[in-house]
Design a protein around this motif. Structure first.
Motif, short mmCIF file in Angstrom:
data_model
loop_
_atom_site.label_atom_id
_atom_site.label_comp_id
_atom_site.label_asym_id
_atom_site.label_seq_id
_atom_site.Cartn_x
_atom_site.Cartn_y
_atom_site.Cartn_z
N GLU A 533 1.02 -1.62 -0.05
CA GLU A 533 0.22 0.13 0.02
C GLU A 533 0.64 0.87 -0.16
OE1 GLU A 533 -3.57 0.55 -0.21
OE2 GLU A 533 -3.56 -1.65 -0.51
N GLN A 534 2.06 1.66 0.52
CA GLN A 534 2.68 2.05 0.94
C GLN A 534 3.45 2.35 -0.47
OE1 GLN A 534 4.60 3.40 4.87
NE2 GLN A 534 3.68 0.95 5.23
N LEU A 535 4.04 1.14 -1.27
CA LEU A 535 4.63 2.08 -2.61
C LEU A 535 3.60 2.01 -3.42
CD1 LEU A 535 6.78 -1.77 -2.31
CD2 LEU A 535 7.52 0.52 -1.79
N LYS A 536 2.42 2.00 -3.51
CA LYS A 536 2.00 2.75 -4.79
C LYS A 536 2.01 4.50 -4.52
CE LYS A 536 -2.24 -0.84 -3.80
NZ LYS A 536 -3.55 -0.70 -3.28
N GLY A 537 2.71 4.39 -6.05
CA GLY A 537 2.14 6.06 -6.52
C GLY A 537 4.04 6.22 -6.14
N SER A 538 4.68 5.26 -5.35
CA SER A 538 5.90 5.44 -5.30
C SER A 538 6.71 5.29 -7.22
CB SER A 538 7.12 4.59 -4.73
OG SER A 538 7.43 3.80 -5.21
N ASN A 539 8.02 5.88 -6.74
CA ASN A 539 9.21 5.32 -7.90
C ASN A 539 10.15 4.40 -7.78
OD1 ASN A 539 8.32 7.58 -8.86
ND2 ASN A 539 9.89 9.12 -7.34
N SER A 540 9.24 3.43 -7.35
CA SER A 540 10.23 2.37 -6.34
C SER A 540 9.47 0.72 -7.76
CB SER A 540 10.79 1.79 -5.21
OG SER A 540 11.56 3.17 -4.99
N ARG A 541 10.35 -0.21 -8.03
CA ARG A 541 9.86 -1.21 -8.42
C ARG A 541 10.08 -2.16 -7.34
NH1 ARG A 541 11.08 -0.45 -14.58
NH2 ARG A 541 9.19 0.12 -14.97
N LEU A 542 9.70 -3.26 -6.69
CA LEU A 542 9.50 -4.02 -5.87
C LEU A 542 9.11 -5.61 -5.97
CD1 LEU A 542 10.72 -5.44 -2.83
CD2 LEU A 542 8.08 -5.13 -2.40
N ILE A 543 10.68 -5.91 -6.22
CA ILE A 543 10.81 -7.48 -6.93
C ILE A 543 11.30 -8.22 -5.57
CG2 ILE A 543 11.45 -9.69 -8.08
CD1 ILE A 543 10.70 -7.39 -9.76
N GLY A 544 9.57 -9.30 -5.30
CA GLY A 544 9.47 -10.14 -4.11
C GLY A 544 9.12 -10.07 -2.67
N PRO A 545 8.75 -10.02 -1.75
CA PRO A 545 9.96 -10.53 -1.45
C PRO A 545 9.98 -12.40 -1.83
CG PRO A 545 8.56 -10.79 0.20
CD PRO A 545 8.05 -10.07 -0.96
N ASN A 546 11.22 -12.95 -0.53
CA ASN A 546 11.36 -14.45 -1.18
C ASN A 546 10.89 -14.54 -2.87
OD1 ASN A 546 11.27 -16.85 -1.13
ND2 ASN A 546 8.61 -17.66 -0.67
N THR A 547 12.12 -14.49 -2.65
CA THR A 547 12.66 -13.91 -4.56
C THR A 547 13.78 -14.61 -4.31
OG1 THR A 547 12.77 -12.82 -6.40
CG2 THR A 547 13.61 -11.48 -4.39
N PRO A 548 14.49 -15.31 -5.76
CA PRO A 548 15.91 -15.96 -5.75
C PRO A 548 16.77 -14.09 -7.23
CG PRO A 548 14.35 -16.82 -7.62
CD PRO A 548 13.65 -16.12 -6.63
N GLY A 549 15.55 -13.53 -7.42
CA GLY A 549 16.21 -11.95 -7.76
C GLY A 549 16.15 -12.03 -9.15
#
Length: 715
Positions: A533-549
């Protein structure tokens, strides 16, 4: 972690939610029921209700709930209920409670809804054991409201629930308190479900939770040990309890082959292969990424000590978990002796050669080393003399999408086009600069070194209160803000404990880091919902969590993937599982098929970009000619992604492999996201929707490279 009714009501009471007065009766303490169960022994006033306490539904319809009017009825009724099984499960406990005076019955619940990605408040004008049937007869019985994880339960939503019930306004204050207390119980205890069915209004106009069902997020319980006081080992087998204590994901089935794998996706795919090969698995055992000596010892003891297990298959693809370390732990577990049962070991990836070399010194003839998974299955067949006829496998000629690639659906004889998709550069290449949050920790340091060996430009690390330290020649800062003030940062990779990982994501977003890759697993689901919810509208793209990358072969690797198995090429790979990604890419590479980009979107129910958003990015990349989705049972992300791409006009080949197709319904297999939910059509509905979207379905891992090659030949 599912709580029985008694424990659910205990938690409700602690949260200010009224329940009938009651006590718990234990089977092993009732030596002489007639003497031990007289009225004076109880503070619970008559009349009574006596209820079986099992972790299964349907007890009322199976005779597991009885009404008692006198103490003399109790011993006979208790003995009968202790002998009764509900859905083949015996009852270790009974709950004896005061029988309420009921004026009306309602339904009330709070739950995390995976498909919508938010908490949900549900209220029903009618409740009880027939609530689902009532819904079919009266579609307006239930009012379902989506809640904002960050804002919480709004006053207007409580009012809407109250007005839906059509009650007198005099009942409003107590109703408002009830819902507020339920929300606090839900959030303060990391619940996935808090259900009161029925919620009753007594003749005295009091609200009462007549029945209760609670499910606690295991990730939350791991971080808050006080919640584990409700975990009752008596409901599970000795093997299940031992596995859980050792940090293993374990389920027991009815087959002959003990199975030990690292990673839920690869474990499910291996389980499917065993079933298809007539080698039914006796269990599902996922070591995870950080299994140590204790976990390995317990895993081997569980498998070799199970009389049902005739042979054991160890199938490991080293990534964050080194095959060499597993081999060392296995050698220690065997204590210099030959395995007491046939043990077939297949190693690949990180540390595989060293691991095989170590195991070649194991004495005796019961340990067998296999070069690949197919050879491992052949060895098992020889050992067990299994029926070579596949069990439940779709024939090659009739497997959905496996016989050919439709020219209409996959864009044969023409280049893929993006249609209305807006082409965006992926934005990460060999010039990108990377920050490591958690650089001073063991995993952060180790994988920073491996990423640098791949050619990644790591510029700094962050660990609170470690400013001024130097790791691998890199400066360490106490905050992302400090690092961002001194370095240009294109991406940050997070290696921090689950207890602080959500905050680490928000810290990177606050510093406007464009890409955030969160490797950490075990973050509570509600915490992730508030982060999203807090990332909505931000300039960041999140991959994960619990990801190998993610990795752009030959350009950049931000994650824990073993870089050596990837090569540049035309196929974008999106996956919900790390080890399954490695297995599929290894097979693609052996067939000479490279990758444009590979992204592990994350194995949890709630992740950043997810399959759909990642698919939009990778198919807009001109290097991508085909898309391979490596999915799992549970959820609808795979089919919705394919449908979205087709609706947006992308005509390139889409292939999918879905792991866990032979998994029993309702079992959680490793990933929090890997659950085949009851209802909704199950695995067949997923496969049907994928095929309708023009997706080529790979029925097993052997199909992945073959069908991908055929699809590329037709472009």
């Amino acid at each position: 972690m599912q709580l029985n009714e008694h424990d659910s009501k205990t938690l409700f009471q602690e949260s200010g939610i009224a329940t009938p007065q009651g006590i718990l009766l234990q089977r092993d303490l009732m030596v002489n029921p007639a003497a031990d169960m007289s009225a004076e022994n109880f503070s619970v006033p008559l009349p009574w209700m006596l209820k079986i306490q099992v972790l299964a539904g349907g007890r009322g319809k199976q005779g597991g709930v009885v009404a008692l009017d006198s103490p003399e009825e109790l011993p006979t009724a208790a003995q009968r209920l202790f002998e009764l099984e509900v859905n083949a499960r015996p009852a270790p406990f009974l709950r004896l409670e005061h029988r309420a005076t009921i004026a009306r019955e309602f339904y009330l619940s709070l739950s995390l809804q995976r498909e919508w990605g938010c908490p949900v408040l549900t209220i029903g004008r009618q409740g009880g054991v027939e609530v689902e049937t009532i819904g079919a007869e009266d579609p307006e019985n239930l009012l379902v409201q989506r809640l904002n994880a960050l804002a919480g339960l709004g006053a207007h939503q409580v009012r809407a629930a109250f007005f839906h019930l059509g009650l007198d306004k005099s009942l409003w204050p107590d109703f408002h308190s009830l819902l507020k207390n339920l929300w606090d119980c839900f959030t303060n205890n990391g619940l996935l479900l808090a259900e009161i069915n029925p919620l009753v209004l007594t003749r005295e106009d009091k609200w009462l939770a007549l029945d209760g069902k609670i499910e606690v997020d295991d990730n939350f319980a791991d971080l808050r040990p006080e919640v584990k006081r409700f975990a009752r080992e008596v409901y599970f087998s000795d093997q299940e309890n031992r596995a859980k204590a050792a940090g293993l994901s374990y389920h027991r089935f009815e087959g002959r082959v003990g199975l030990m794998v690292n990673g839920a996706g690869l474990a499910m795919a291996t389980m499917d292969l065993l079933n298809h090969s007539g080698l039914q698995p006796a269990n599902f055992l996922d070591l995870g990424g950080g299994a140590g000596q204790q976990a390995m010892d317990e895993a081997m003891n569980i498998l070799l000590g199970d009389p049902q297990v005739e042979a054991v298959l160890i199938n490991l693809f080293g990534g964050i978990l080194s095959c060499e370390k597993v081999a060392m732990a296995l050698m220690t577990a065997l204590g210099g002796q030959a395995p007491v049962k046939p043990l077939v070991v297949r190693f690949s990836g990180h540390g595989a050669d060293a691991g095989r070399s170590l195991l070649s010194d194991v004495p005796g003839k019961t340990l067998h080393l296999a070069d690949d998974l197919n050879q491992a299955l052949d060895i098992l067949r020889d050992i067990l003399q299994a029926d070579s006829t596949p069990s439940g496998k779709l024939p090659r000629s009739s497997a959905p999408g496996a016989d050919s690639v439709s020219k209409k659906s996959s864009g044969a004889n023409r280049s893929p086009r993006a249609g209305s998709l807006v082409a965006q550069p992926f934005g990460l290449d060999r010039t990108s600069q990377v920050l490591v949050q958690g650089l001073t920790g063991r995993e952060g340091r180790r994988h920073a070194e491996l990423m640098r060996e791949y050619g990644v430009q790591i510029v700094a690390g962050v660990t609170p209160f470690k400013e001024g330290e130097n790791v691998l020649g890199l400066p360490v800062y106490s905050s992302v803000a400090q690092a961002a003030a001194r370095h240009h940062i294109d991406a940050s990779i997070i290696f921090v404990p689950a207890s602080v990982a959500a905050d680490a994501v928000l810290e990177a977003a606050q510093a406007n880091v464009p890409w955030i890759i969160c490797i950490t697993e075990g973050i509570p689901q509600m915490e992730m919902l508030t982060v999203l919810e807090q990332l909505k509208g931000s300039n960041s793209r999140l991959i994960g969590p619990n990801t190998p990358g993610l990795i752009v072969p030959g350009e950049i690797k931000i994650g824990i993937m073993p870089g050596g198995i990837f090569s540049p090429g035309p196929v974008a790979v999106l996956s919900r599982s790390g080890t399954l990604t490695y297995e599929a890419v290894h097979r693609l590479g052996a067939a000479g098929i490279g990758q444009s980009v590979c992204i592990g979107v994350g194995g949890d129910p709630y992740v950043g970009l997810g399959l759909k958003a990642c698919a939009e990015l990778v198919v807009a990349d001109p290097r991508t000619k085909a898309l391979l989705i490596l999915g799992e049972i549970g959820g609808r992300a795979e089919e919705e992604t394919a449908e979205h791409l087709r609706a947006q006009g992308w005509t390139g080949p889409i292939l999918a492999f879905i792991a866990g197709r032979t998994a029993p319904e309702g079992k959680r297999l490793g990933h929090a996201g890997a659950i085949l939910e009851k209802g909704g059509g199950g695995i067949q509905a997923k496969l049907d929707r994928l095929q309708t979207a023009g997706v080529t379905l790979c029925s097993d891992l052997d199909d992945v490279a073959r069908l991908t090659g055929e699809a590329l030949d037709l472009i």
